[in-house]
Design an enzyme around this catalytic site. Structure first.
Site, short mmCIF file in Angstrom:
data_model
loop_
_atom_site.label_atom_id
_atom_site.label_comp_id
_atom_site.label_asym_id
_atom_site.label_seq_id
_atom_site.Cartn_x
_atom_site.Cartn_y
_atom_site.Cartn_z
N THR A 16 0.81 -1.22 0.00
CA THR A 16 0.00 0.00 0.00
C THR A 16 0.84 1.27 0.00
O THR A 16 0.48 2.25 -0.64
CB THR A 16 -0.91 0.01 1.25
N THR A 92 1.70 -4.72 4.32
CA THR A 92 1.55 -5.10 5.73
C THR A 92 1.05 -6.54 5.90
O THR A 92 1.31 -7.17 6.92
CB THR A 92 0.56 -4.15 6.45
N THR A 169 3.20 -9.49 14.84
CA THR A 169 2.02 -10.01 14.15
C THR A 169 1.16 -8.84 13.70
O THR A 169 1.05 -7.84 14.42
CB THR A 169 1.17 -10.85 15.15
N CYS A 282 -3.88 -18.28 21.25
CA CYS A 282 -3.97 -16.98 21.92
C CYS A 282 -2.89 -16.06 21.34
O CYS A 282 -1.80 -16.50 21.00
CB CYS A 282 -3.75 -17.11 23.42
N1 ASP Z 1 -2.41 -5.84 0.38
C1 ASP Z 1 -1.38 -4.95 0.82
C2 ASP Z 1 -0.10 -5.75 0.95
O1 ASP Z 1 0.12 -6.39 1.93
C3 ASP Z 1 -1.76 -4.31 2.11
C4 ASP Z 1 -0.72 -3.35 2.65
O2 ASP Z 1 0.25 -3.00 2.05
O3 ASP Z 1 -0.93 -2.91 3.77
O4 ASP Z 1 0.69 -5.71 0.04
#
Ligand code: ASP
Length: 346
Positions: A16, A92, A169, A282
Site C-alpha cells: 500500500t 503489511t 504479528t 492466543c
Molecule cells: N495488500 C497490501 C499488501 O500487503 C496491504 C498493505 O500493504 O498494507 O501488500
C-alpha cells in the site's frame, strides 16, 4: 553532504505504501517508486546518503514467496558493506512472515534491517506512510558513538513502536497501529523522541561476518484446532505426500482434544518423521504442555513446544530449518532453542 554521512538502502518490494488509486476502478494499484520519492520530499532533508532499489513489478505482499525473501537477502548481502542500514518497504499483510524469515536468513547481522509499510498510500493526505518511512530511515541510520548500529536486528517499525521482526504479528486491517509484539517488549518507542531499549536489543558478535542463507522447504502446514474438528480431515492432512512439518495451533497454554484418534494420528505422524510444533491460538502467552493432562498427551505423542512463538515465526523457522536438510533430531532441537530472539525459554 559529509563523506561519512549515514547511508541507508531503501528497498521497495510493494504494498500500500507505494500504491495509488486507479481513478476508473477505485482499486489500489502499484506505481513507480520514483513517485514515492516525489511524495516524500522530506527525504532530501536528511543529511543521509539514501539509495533505492525497486522490485519490478512491485508485489502485493499476499504474493510474497520464499524466492523473494532470498532476493531481499541477496540485495542486502551485495550492498552490506556500502550501507549503515536497510529499510524494506513491504505490504503489511505478510510483513511479519518476511521479517521472521529474514531474521533467520541473515545470520550474524550487525546492521539494522527495518521493515515498514502503511495502511494508507503515501500519496493520500492522511497517509501514515510518510511518518513510518521517515522514522524507519532514522532508525536504520542510528549509530552508537563507537560507530556500531543501535539496532542490529531485523525489525518492524509501525506507527510508534519498533518491534523485533520475528515477534511481530499484524493485528488490525484498518488502524494505523496495525502490528503488535505480544510476547516481547518493543525495542524502541517513538514519540517526540525515539527511546531505544538497549537491554532488549540483541548484541551481535562484531568478529563474525554476515552469513546469508537462502534455502527453504515449504512442505509445511498450519493446522488450527477447533471444537468439532473431523478425524478424516486431520488424517488426510497428516498424510499429504511430502509433508514434513506442522504448526499445530492449540487452545490456551497448549491444549488439544484428548480423543483417542486425534492423539493416535499425531503420534503416528511424529513416528513417520513429521515434526509437529505446538503453539497457542492466543495472541499472547506461551505453550506449557506439562500444565494440563490434555497437553501431556501431546508431549507423549512426540509433539514439541513452540513456546511463545508467533505463527509467522514458527512456520518460517520450520521452512528455514527443513530447507537446510538438517537431521530430524537437530530440527527438533533447534525448534526448541532460541536462535535469534524468537522465543522466550524460561
Ligand atoms: N495488500 C497490501 C499488501 O500487503 C496491504 C498493505 O500493504 O498494507 O501488500
Amino acid at each position: 553532504m559529509r563523506v561519512d554521512a549515514p547511508s541507508v538502502l531503501l528497498i521497495y518490494t510493494g504494498g500500500t505504501i507505494g500504491m495509488i488509486e486507479n481513478p476508473e476502478t477505485g482499486a489500489l494499484e502499484n506505481f513507480n517508486f520514483d513517485h514515492l520519492l516525489k511524495h516524500v520530499p522530506e527525504l532530501k532533508r536528511f543529511n543521509y546518503r539514501i539509495s533505492s532499489y525497486q522490485f519490478n513489478p512491485p508485489l502485493d505482499s499476499s504474493d510474497m514467496e520464499p524466492v523473494y525473501w532470498a532476493k531481499l537477502v541477496k540485495i542486502i548481502n551485495y550492498n552490506y558493506d556500502d550501507f549503515d542500514g536497510f529499510v524494506i518497504l513491504h505490504g503489511t499483510d505478510t510483513m511479519a512472515y518476511t521479517a521472521s524469515a529474514l531474521s533467520f536468513m541473515l545470520e550474524n547481522l550487525s546492521k539494522p534491517v527495518i521493515l515498514t509499510g502503511s495502511q494508507l498510500p503515501i500519496g493520500t493526505l492522511r497517509t501514515d506512510g510518510k511518518e513510518n518511512l521517515i522514522t524507519a530511515i532514522e532508525i536504520a541510520a542510528a549509530k552508537h558513538p563507537d560507530g556500531t548500529a543501535i539496532v542490529p536486528e531485523v525489525c518492524i517499525f509501525f506507527e510508534n513502536h519498533l518491534m523485533r521482526g520475528n515477534r511481530t504479528t499484524k493485528i488490525n486491517a484498518e488502524n494505523f497501529n496495525a502490528f503488535r509484539s505480544f510476547n516481547y517488549p518493543p525495542l524502541a518507542r517513538v514519540g517526540i523522541h525515539i527511546k531505544y531499549e538497549p537491554n532488549l536489543i540483541r548484541k551481535p558478535d562484531p568478529n563474525k561476518p554476515l552469513k546469508p542463507h537462502y534455502l527453504f522447504d515449504t512442505n509445511v502446514v498450519i493446522l488450527t484446532l477447533f471444537p468439532g474438528i473431523q478425524e478424516e480431515i486431520v488424517t488426510s492432512l497428516l498424510h499429504v505426500p511430502g509433508l514434513k512439518a506442522v504448526v499445530l495451533k492449540t487452545f490456551g497454554s497448549g491444549n488439544a482434544p484428548q480423543k483417542e484418534w486425534f492423539i493416535r494420528q499425531l503420534k503416528e505422524a511424529t513416528e513417520r518423521g513429521i515434526i509437529i510444533v505446538n503453539i497457542t491460538q492466543c495472541s499472547s502467552g506461551a505453550v506449557e504442555m506439562e500444565r494440563y493432562e490434555t497437553g501431556m498427551h501431546l508431549l507423549e505423542a512426540g509433539v514439541i513446544s513452540g513456546y511463545d512463538s508467533t505463527p509467522e515465526c514458527a512456520i518460517t523457522k520450520l521452512m528455514f530449518l527443513l530447507g537446510h536438510e538438517l537431521p530430524n533430531k537437530e530440527i527438533r532441537n533447534k525448534m526448541n532453542s532460541c536462535l535469534i530472539g524468537e522465543i522466550t525459554k524460561s
